[in-house]
Design an enzyme around this catalytic site. Structure first.
Site, PDB file in Angstrom:
ATOM      1  N   ASN A  13     -71.815 -27.433 -14.361  1.00 52.14           N
ATOM      2  CA  ASN A  13     -71.201 -26.142 -13.778  1.00 52.14           C
ATOM      3  C   ASN A  13     -69.587 -26.565 -13.746  1.00 52.14           C
ATOM      4  OD1 ASN A  13     -69.954 -23.626 -12.702  1.00 52.14           O
ATOM      5  ND2 ASN A  13     -71.108 -24.030 -10.675  1.00 52.14           N
ATOM      6  N   TRP A  14     -68.958 -26.301 -14.653  1.00 50.70           N
ATOM      7  CA  TRP A  14     -67.471 -26.692 -14.772  1.00 50.70           C
ATOM      8  C   TRP A  14     -66.500 -25.740 -13.723  1.00 50.70           C
ATOM      9  CZ3 TRP A  14     -65.619 -27.035 -20.353  1.00 50.70           C
ATOM     10  CH2 TRP A  14     -66.340 -28.260 -21.093  1.00 50.70           C
ATOM     11  N   LYS A  15     -67.068 -24.648 -13.255  1.00 49.90           N
ATOM     12  CA  LYS A  15     -66.278 -23.944 -12.370  1.00 49.90           C
ATOM     13  C   LYS A  15     -64.806 -23.537 -12.913  1.00 49.90           C
ATOM     14  CE  LYS A  15     -68.689 -25.898  -8.638  1.00 49.90           C
ATOM     15  NZ  LYS A  15     -68.931 -26.488  -7.089  1.00 49.90           N
ATOM     16  N   HIS A  98     -74.139 -18.168  -7.394  1.00 50.26           N
ATOM     17  CA  HIS A  98     -73.682 -19.423  -6.820  1.00 50.26           C
ATOM     18  C   HIS A  98     -73.097 -19.175  -5.564  1.00 50.26           C
ATOM     19  CE1 HIS A  98     -71.082 -22.771  -6.465  1.00 50.26           C
ATOM     20  NE2 HIS A  98     -71.702 -23.610  -7.453  1.00 50.26           N
ATOM     21  N   GLU A 100     -70.355 -20.010  -4.396  1.00 46.98           N
ATOM     22  CA  GLU A 100     -68.749 -19.762  -4.142  1.00 46.98           C
ATOM     23  C   GLU A 100     -68.637 -18.309  -4.677  1.00 46.98           C
ATOM     24  OE1 GLU A 100     -67.463 -22.743  -6.846  1.00 46.98           O
ATOM     25  OE2 GLU A 100     -68.081 -24.273  -5.373  1.00 46.98           O
ATOM     26  N   GLU A 170     -78.858 -25.210  -3.786  1.00 51.44           N
ATOM     27  CA  GLU A 170     -77.624 -25.958  -3.722  1.00 51.44           C
ATOM     28  C   GLU A 170     -77.175 -25.510  -2.323  1.00 51.44           C
ATOM     29  OE1 GLU A 170     -75.332 -26.535  -7.398  1.00 51.44           O
ATOM     30  OE2 GLU A 170     -74.547 -24.350  -6.562  1.00 51.44           O
ATOM     31  N   GLY A 176     -69.251 -29.902  -3.323  1.00 50.01           N
ATOM     32  CA  GLY A 176     -67.868 -30.311  -3.359  1.00 50.01           C
ATOM     33  C   GLY A 176     -67.388 -31.304  -2.211  1.00 50.01           C
ATOM     34  N   SER A 216     -72.946 -32.328  -5.040  1.00 49.55           N
ATOM     35  CA  SER A 216     -72.515 -33.565  -4.884  1.00 49.55           C
ATOM     36  C   SER A 216     -73.401 -34.661  -5.313  1.00 49.55           C
ATOM     37  CB  SER A 216     -72.132 -34.270  -3.387  1.00 49.55           C
ATOM     38  OG  SER A 216     -71.061 -33.309  -2.886  1.00 49.55           O
ATOM     39  N   GLY A 237     -71.315 -29.910 -10.548  1.00 51.67           N
ATOM     40  CA  GLY A 237     -70.244 -29.612 -10.427  1.00 51.67           C
ATOM     41  C   GLY A 237     -69.146 -30.726 -10.733  1.00 51.67           C
ATOM     42  N   GLY A 238     -68.689 -31.269  -9.806  1.00 54.55           N
ATOM     43  CA  GLY A 238     -67.652 -32.358 -10.272  1.00 54.55           C
ATOM     44  C   GLY A 238     -67.836 -33.424 -11.143  1.00 54.55           C
TER      45      GLY A 238
HETATM   46  P1  13P Z   1     -70.483 -30.503  -6.842  1.00 53.32           P
HETATM   47  O1  13P Z   1     -71.464 -31.369  -7.618  1.00 53.32           O
HETATM   48  O2  13P Z   1     -68.975 -30.575  -7.029  1.00 53.32           O
HETATM   49  O3  13P Z   1     -70.652 -30.518  -5.382  1.00 53.32           O
HETATM   50  O4  13P Z   1     -70.940 -28.999  -6.875  1.00 53.32           O
HETATM   51  C1  13P Z   1     -72.174 -28.467  -7.013  1.00 53.32           C
HETATM   52  C2  13P Z   1     -72.312 -26.916  -7.581  1.00 53.32           C
HETATM   53  O5  13P Z   1     -71.864 -26.256  -6.930  1.00 53.32           O
HETATM   54  C3  13P Z   1     -72.859 -26.802  -8.732  1.00 53.32           C
HETATM   55  O6  13P Z   1     -72.949 -25.514  -9.033  1.00 53.32           O
END
Ligand code: 13P
Length: 255
Positions: A13-15, A98, A100, A170, A176, A216, A237-238
């Site tokens: 998930n590149w956000k 998600h 966020e 999640e 994050g 994470s 994510g990251g």
């Molecule tokens: P991180 O891997 O950056 O913690 O993000 C997880 C996430 O929200 C994937 O959708």
């Protein structure tokens, strides 16, 4: 995970990251690194990168997803993108619910359900996100929250349609932050979510369901998380923004 019953899927998930040239560079580096994967590989990218991702992944084992979609087919919803628009361009997956979106954009369990419905109707595969806040974990209501989010999101979804849904657990406090749920915590909640699916759709559907962990997950901790019975992949994510790290997670899921 139980490989006889279900398939691992590693999804990035590149956000809100990567311009088009940056996306191109990342995908070109990633594609050869994951070409031998024995799990599903998906990259969910910003709308502006979808065409780039589709073009560059054509003929590879990487599938492309969007990070959200609206519930209406079309209409006066300035700034939104419909599931049909995504499906028409060849996008296969969409992330829905998600945390966020829930935290910053007023997404509710009800609108998550509406978006899931629209995505399935358009023929997309859904990565449905659920997860508790830190306060909720501290209050001991993690399982209640995740069960409720799962049940509401799946309202009106048939057993046949369920095959097009992946659930990603999640925990919001792990996203994050560098704080990963322990492998046992992830396994426990993923198992609880599978239990909810069993109650709604029966044991066979529950055993076939891919339930990912996200929060994470990285190149170092992926193998331990993925070794757990109920952790069938990850939503990353990251670490999905670095080709080598993402490929290491894919390799861990392929073992
Ligand atoms: P991180 O891997 O950056 O913690 O993000 C997880 C996430 O929200 C994937 O959708």
């Amino acid at each position: 995970m139980n490989k006889e019953l279900r398939r691992a899927v590693i999804a990035g998930n590149w956000k809100m990251n990567k311009t088009r040239p940056e996306a191109k560079a990342l995908i070109e580096e990633l594609a050869p690194l994951v070409a031998q994967a024995k799990c599903g590989v998906v990259i969910c990218v910003p709308y502006t990168n979808l065409q780039t991702a589709l073009d560059l992944t054509a003929g590879t084992n990487i599938k492309v997803g969007a990070e959200n979609c609206h519930w209406a087919k079309s209409g006066a919803f300035t700034g939104e993108i419909s599931a049909e628009m995504l499906a028409e361009m060849g996008v296969e997956y969409v992330v829905i619910g998600h945390s966020e979106r829930r935290q910053y954009f007023g997404e509710t369990d009800v609108t998550v359900n509406q978006r899931v419905r629209a995505a399935l109707d358009a023929g997309l595969k859904v990565i449905l996100c659920v997860g508790e806040l830190l306060e909720q974990r501290e209050q001991g209501i993690t399982e209640e929250i995740c069960s409720m989010q799962t049940k509401i999101a799946l309202g009106g979804v048939s057993e046949e349609e369920l095959k097009n849904i992946i659930i990603a657990y999640e925990p919001v406090w792990a996203i994050g932050t560098g704080k990963t749920a322990t492998a046992d915590q992830a396994n426990e909640v993923n198992g609880c979510i599978r239990g909810v699916i069993a109650k709604l759709y029966g044991e066979a559907a529950a055993q076939a369901m891919t339930v990912q962990y996200g929060g994470s997950m990285n190149a170092k901790n992926a193998e331990e998380l993925l070794s757990k019975e109920h952790v069938d992949g990850g939503l990353i994510g990251g670490a999905s923004l670095k080709a080598q790290d993402f490929a290491t997670i894919v390799a861990a899921a392929s073992k």
